[in-house]
Design a protein around this motif. Sequence first.
Motif, PDB file in Angstrom:
ATOM      1  N   ILE A   1       0.925  -0.820  -0.077  1.00 23.48           N
ATOM      2  CA  ILE A   1      -0.570  -0.234   0.129  1.00 23.48           C
ATOM      3  C   ILE A   1       1.208   1.384  -0.114  1.00 23.48           C
ATOM      4  CG2 ILE A   1      -1.782   1.142   1.115  1.00 23.48           C
ATOM      5  CD1 ILE A   1      -3.143  -1.037   0.450  1.00 23.48           C
ATOM      6  N   ASP A   2       2.127   0.895   0.627  1.00 23.45           N
ATOM      7  CA  ASP A   2       3.148   2.525   0.750  1.00 23.45           C
ATOM      8  C   ASP A   2       3.661   2.200   1.199  1.00 23.45           C
ATOM      9  OD1 ASP A   2       2.918   2.065   3.793  1.00 23.45           O
ATOM     10  OD2 ASP A   2       1.337   3.321   3.974  1.00 23.45           O
ATOM     11  N   SER A   3       4.723   2.838   1.319  1.00 25.13           N
ATOM     12  CA  SER A   3       6.420   2.235   1.697  1.00 25.13           C
ATOM     13  C   SER A   3       6.330   0.917   3.150  1.00 25.13           C
ATOM     14  CB  SER A   3       7.593   3.640   2.720  1.00 25.13           C
ATOM     15  OG  SER A   3       6.900   4.595   3.337  1.00 25.13           O
ATOM     16  N   ALA A   4       5.906   1.087   3.895  1.00 30.61           N
ATOM     17  CA  ALA A   4       5.122   0.186   5.603  1.00 30.61           C
ATOM     18  C   ALA A   4       4.522  -0.370   5.269  1.00 30.61           C
ATOM     19  CB  ALA A   4       4.993   1.141   6.830  1.00 30.61           C
ATOM     20  N   GLN A   5       3.729  -1.105   5.101  1.00 25.32           N
ATOM     21  CA  GLN A   5       2.563  -1.423   4.751  1.00 25.32           C
ATOM     22  C   GLN A   5       1.949  -2.399   3.255  1.00 25.32           C
ATOM     23  OE1 GLN A   5      -1.730   0.543   5.327  1.00 25.32           O
ATOM     24  NE2 GLN A   5      -1.692  -0.562   7.623  1.00 25.32           N
ATOM     25  N   TYR A   6       2.042  -3.337   3.965  1.00 27.83           N
ATOM     26  CA  TYR A   6       1.389  -4.651   3.082  1.00 27.83           C
ATOM     27  C   TYR A   6       0.453  -5.056   3.494  1.00 27.83           C
ATOM     28  CZ  TYR A   6       6.713  -3.888   1.290  1.00 27.83           C
ATOM     29  OH  TYR A   6       7.538  -3.815   1.021  1.00 27.83           O
ATOM     30  N   VAL A   7      -0.648  -5.859   2.521  1.00 24.50           N
ATOM     31  CA  VAL A   7      -1.368  -7.216   2.386  1.00 24.50           C
ATOM     32  C   VAL A   7      -1.670  -7.569   1.655  1.00 24.50           C
ATOM     33  CG1 VAL A   7      -3.080  -4.828   3.334  1.00 24.50           C
ATOM     34  CG2 VAL A   7      -3.086  -5.242   0.863  1.00 24.50           C
TER      35      VAL A   7
ATOM     36  N   THR B   1      -1.121 -10.869  18.380  1.00 25.17           N
ATOM     37  CA  THR B   1      -2.228 -10.018  17.362  1.00 25.17           C
ATOM     38  C   THR B   1      -1.828  -9.116  17.585  1.00 25.17           C
ATOM     39  OG1 THR B   1      -3.877 -10.240  18.800  1.00 25.17           O
ATOM     40  CG2 THR B   1      -3.691 -12.469  17.670  1.00 25.17           C
ATOM     41  N   GLU B   2      -2.476  -8.410  15.804  1.00 28.91           N
ATOM     42  CA  GLU B   2      -2.621  -6.983  15.881  1.00 28.91           C
ATOM     43  C   GLU B   2      -3.065  -6.973  14.495  1.00 28.91           C
ATOM     44  OE1 GLU B   2       1.347  -5.777  13.462  1.00 28.91           O
ATOM     45  OE2 GLU B   2       1.747  -6.390  15.835  1.00 28.91           O
ATOM     46  N   PHE B   3      -3.505  -5.764  14.697  1.00 26.80           N
ATOM     47  CA  PHE B   3      -4.610  -5.260  13.337  1.00 26.80           C
ATOM     48  C   PHE B   3      -3.373  -4.413  12.130  1.00 26.80           C
ATOM     49  CE2 PHE B   3      -7.290  -5.314  17.018  1.00 26.80           C
ATOM     50  CZ  PHE B   3      -8.392  -6.295  16.574  1.00 26.80           C
ATOM     51  N   ILE B   4      -3.945  -4.877  10.839  1.00 28.73           N
ATOM     52  CA  ILE B   4      -3.980  -3.926   9.920  1.00 28.73           C
ATOM     53  C   ILE B   4      -5.168  -3.320   9.736  1.00 28.73           C
ATOM     54  CG2 ILE B   4      -3.681  -3.981   7.740  1.00 28.73           C
ATOM     55  CD1 ILE B   4      -1.831  -6.869   8.363  1.00 28.73           C
ATOM     56  N   LYS B   5      -4.555  -1.821   9.934  1.00 23.65           N
ATOM     57  CA  LYS B   5      -5.962  -1.020   9.342  1.00 23.65           C
ATOM     58  C   LYS B   5      -5.556   0.639   8.543  1.00 23.65           C
ATOM     59  CE  LYS B   5      -7.124  -0.708  14.267  1.00 23.65           C
ATOM     60  NZ  LYS B   5      -7.396  -0.295  15.700  1.00 23.65           N
ATOM     61  N   ILE B   6      -6.287   0.397   7.605  1.00 18.47           N
ATOM     62  CA  ILE B   6      -6.142   1.103   6.352  1.00 18.47           C
ATOM     63  C   ILE B   6      -7.318   2.382   6.364  1.00 18.47           C
ATOM     64  CG2 ILE B   6      -5.861   1.068   3.885  1.00 18.47           C
ATOM     65  CD1 ILE B   6      -4.802  -1.442   3.953  1.00 18.47           C
ATOM     66  N   ARG B   7      -7.171   3.520   6.523  1.00 21.84           N
ATOM     67  CA  ARG B   7      -8.213   4.386   6.330  1.00 21.84           C
ATOM     68  C   ARG B   7      -8.752   4.230   5.087  1.00 21.84           C
ATOM     69  NH1 ARG B   7      -9.927   7.038  10.592  1.00 21.84           N
ATOM     70  NH2 ARG B   7      -7.672   6.590  11.689  1.00 21.84           N
ATOM     71  N   HIS B   8      -8.114   4.955   4.269  1.00 24.52           N
ATOM     72  CA  HIS B   8      -8.545   5.122   3.215  1.00 24.52           C
ATOM     73  C   HIS B   8      -7.745   3.854   1.985  1.00 24.52           C
ATOM     74  CE1 HIS B   8     -10.699   8.457   4.239  1.00 24.52           C
ATOM     75  NE2 HIS B   8      -9.343   8.883   5.097  1.00 24.52           N
TER      76      HIS B   8
ATOM     77  N   LEU C   1     -16.559  -5.006  11.485  1.00 21.15           N
ATOM     78  CA  LEU C   1     -16.490  -6.473  12.217  1.00 21.15           C
ATOM     79  C   LEU C   1     -15.478  -6.209  13.076  1.00 21.15           C
ATOM     80  CD1 LEU C   1     -17.537  -9.202  13.833  1.00 21.15           C
ATOM     81  CD2 LEU C   1     -15.536  -9.810  12.229  1.00 21.15           C
ATOM     82  N   MET C   2     -14.175  -5.054  12.711  1.00 21.06           N
ATOM     83  CA  MET C   2     -13.566  -4.539  13.676  1.00 21.06           C
ATOM     84  C   MET C   2     -12.748  -3.132  12.872  1.00 21.06           C
ATOM     85  SD  MET C   2     -11.043  -8.439  13.664  1.00 21.06           S
ATOM     86  CE  MET C   2     -11.021  -8.444  11.592  1.00 21.06           C
ATOM     87  N   GLY C   3     -12.739  -2.286  13.755  1.00 28.28           N
ATOM     88  CA  GLY C   3     -11.931  -1.065  13.485  1.00 28.28           C
ATOM     89  C   GLY C   3     -13.272  -0.238  13.430  1.00 28.28           C
ATOM     90  N   ASP C   4     -14.516  -0.274  13.998  1.00 25.61           N
ATOM     91  CA  ASP C   4     -15.321   0.941  14.239  1.00 25.61           C
ATOM     92  C   ASP C   4     -15.972   1.881  13.185  1.00 25.61           C
ATOM     93  OD1 ASP C   4     -15.028  -0.084  16.831  1.00 25.61           O
ATOM     94  OD2 ASP C   4     -13.479   1.054  17.112  1.00 25.61           O
ATOM     95  N   GLY C   5     -15.596   1.143  11.736  1.00 21.94           N
ATOM     96  CA  GLY C   5     -16.231   2.425  10.795  1.00 21.94           C
ATOM     97  C   GLY C   5     -15.319   3.182  10.425  1.00 21.94           C
ATOM     98  N   LYS C   6     -14.054   2.942  11.381  1.00 17.14           N
ATOM     99  CA  LYS C   6     -13.222   4.584  10.798  1.00 17.14           C
ATOM    100  C   LYS C   6     -12.192   3.824   9.620  1.00 17.14           C
ATOM    101  CE  LYS C   6     -13.493   5.914  15.624  1.00 17.14           C
ATOM    102  NZ  LYS C   6     -12.664   6.259  16.844  1.00 17.14           N
ATOM    103  N   TYR C   7     -12.340   2.923   8.955  1.00 16.38           N
ATOM    104  CA  TYR C   7     -11.102   2.483   8.667  1.00 16.38           C
ATOM    105  C   TYR C   7     -12.348   1.901   7.170  1.00 16.38           C
ATOM    106  CZ  TYR C   7      -8.186   3.203  12.105  1.00 16.38           C
ATOM    107  OH  TYR C   7      -7.507   3.974  13.133  1.00 16.38           O
ATOM    108  N   ASP C   8     -11.201   1.893   6.200  1.00 10.78           N
ATOM    109  CA  ASP C   8     -11.707   0.899   4.964  1.00 10.78           C
ATOM    110  C   ASP C   8     -11.604   0.200   5.025  1.00 10.78           C
ATOM    111  OD1 ASP C   8     -12.652   2.719   3.403  1.00 10.78           O
ATOM    112  OD2 ASP C   8     -10.940   3.687   2.072  1.00 10.78           O
ATOM    113  N   TYR C   9      -9.972  -0.820   5.165  1.00  4.99           N
ATOM    114  CA  TYR C   9     -10.341  -2.135   5.764  1.00  4.99           C
ATOM    115  C   TYR C   9      -9.255  -2.409   6.966  1.00  4.99           C
ATOM    116  CZ  TYR C   9      -7.434  -6.377   5.125  1.00  4.99           C
ATOM    117  OH  TYR C   9      -7.222  -7.629   4.614  1.00  4.99           O
ATOM    118  N   VAL C  10      -9.961  -3.298   7.548  1.00  2.00           N
ATOM    119  CA  VAL C  10      -9.360  -3.761   8.957  1.00  2.00           C
ATOM    120  C   VAL C  10      -9.093  -5.214   8.823  1.00  2.00           C
ATOM    121  CG1 VAL C  10      -9.413  -4.012  11.167  1.00  2.00           C
ATOM    122  CG2 VAL C  10     -10.127  -1.989  10.384  1.00  2.00           C
ATOM    123  N   GLN C  11      -7.329  -6.070   9.814  1.00  2.00           N
ATOM    124  CA  GLN C  11      -8.258  -7.830   9.574  1.00  2.00           C
ATOM    125  C   GLN C  11      -6.736  -7.679  10.781  1.00  2.00           C
ATOM    126  OE1 GLN C  11      -8.991 -10.214   6.933  1.00  2.00           O
ATOM    127  NE2 GLN C  11      -8.966 -10.783   8.917  1.00  2.00           N
ATOM    128  N   LEU C  12      -7.373  -8.300  11.747  1.00  2.00           N
ATOM    129  CA  LEU C  12      -6.625  -9.227  12.894  1.00  2.00           C
ATOM    130  C   LEU C  12      -5.615  -9.911  12.068  1.00  2.00           C
ATOM    131  CD1 LEU C  12      -6.219  -9.496  15.264  1.00  2.00           C
ATOM    132  CD2 LEU C  12      -8.039 -11.425  15.986  1.00  2.00           C
TER     133      LEU C  12
END
Length: 210
Positions: free
Chosen positions: A89-95, A149-156, A130-141
């Motif tokens: 997605i960017d220099s520090a985030q992969y999905v 465990t941690e969350f990958i959170k992508i706002r846009h 299901l996770m993320g309170d609707g603040k993100y376009d994508y959330v994955q545990l």
Amino acid sequence: MKKFLPLVFLLAFAFPGLAQRAEINNHNYYSYYVGPTSMKGGVVGPVNKLKSRKLGTGWLRWNDITPILVEEMTKAGYDQVYTNQLFRIDSAQYVLLAALAMRAPVVGFLYAEGHAAFPTASDRQPGHQLMGDGKYDYVQLVSTSANKTEFIKIRHLPANLLALEENWYWYQYTDNPSDNRYLLTKEDIIRVLREDIQEKLATAPKPVKQ
């Protein structure tokens, strides 16, 4: 002069269940849920009409949806579609994408895994997650090497990444095939998935004719 009714009408008249199944789509399929609505109780749907007392609910898994994504993306004109592709997605985030069209325009699908205990129509309302309170376009545990465990959170999400959620794609079954007339079956939810994929692709960058 003889009049002939359309075959579709005759089939629907002779087999009411057939007409009912044909009406299922990605806007109304939650109305076919049968069973408990929460841990506290409450039951909806024609439970008393089921022949079997063993009612199960399942969800489409990663391996269920990837071949369907490839098929629908290829039909829509996208080329070189592969599954299980790591995407930056960017220099520090992969999905991990469930499917990705590698030839420009690059278009891919995310599939957020995990589901609630009971399906509810609010799962598909804008802003609900299901996770993320609707603040993100994508959330994955995800799990880490430290056994945490941690969350990958992508706002846009960028316009070329399209998100689907396992939580949306539930189906029901018993050990008696005759109960299928009252249930949303796996075949039904696969049709809903295809409809969602087609609608998502309609908003994505269009494939370029080679």
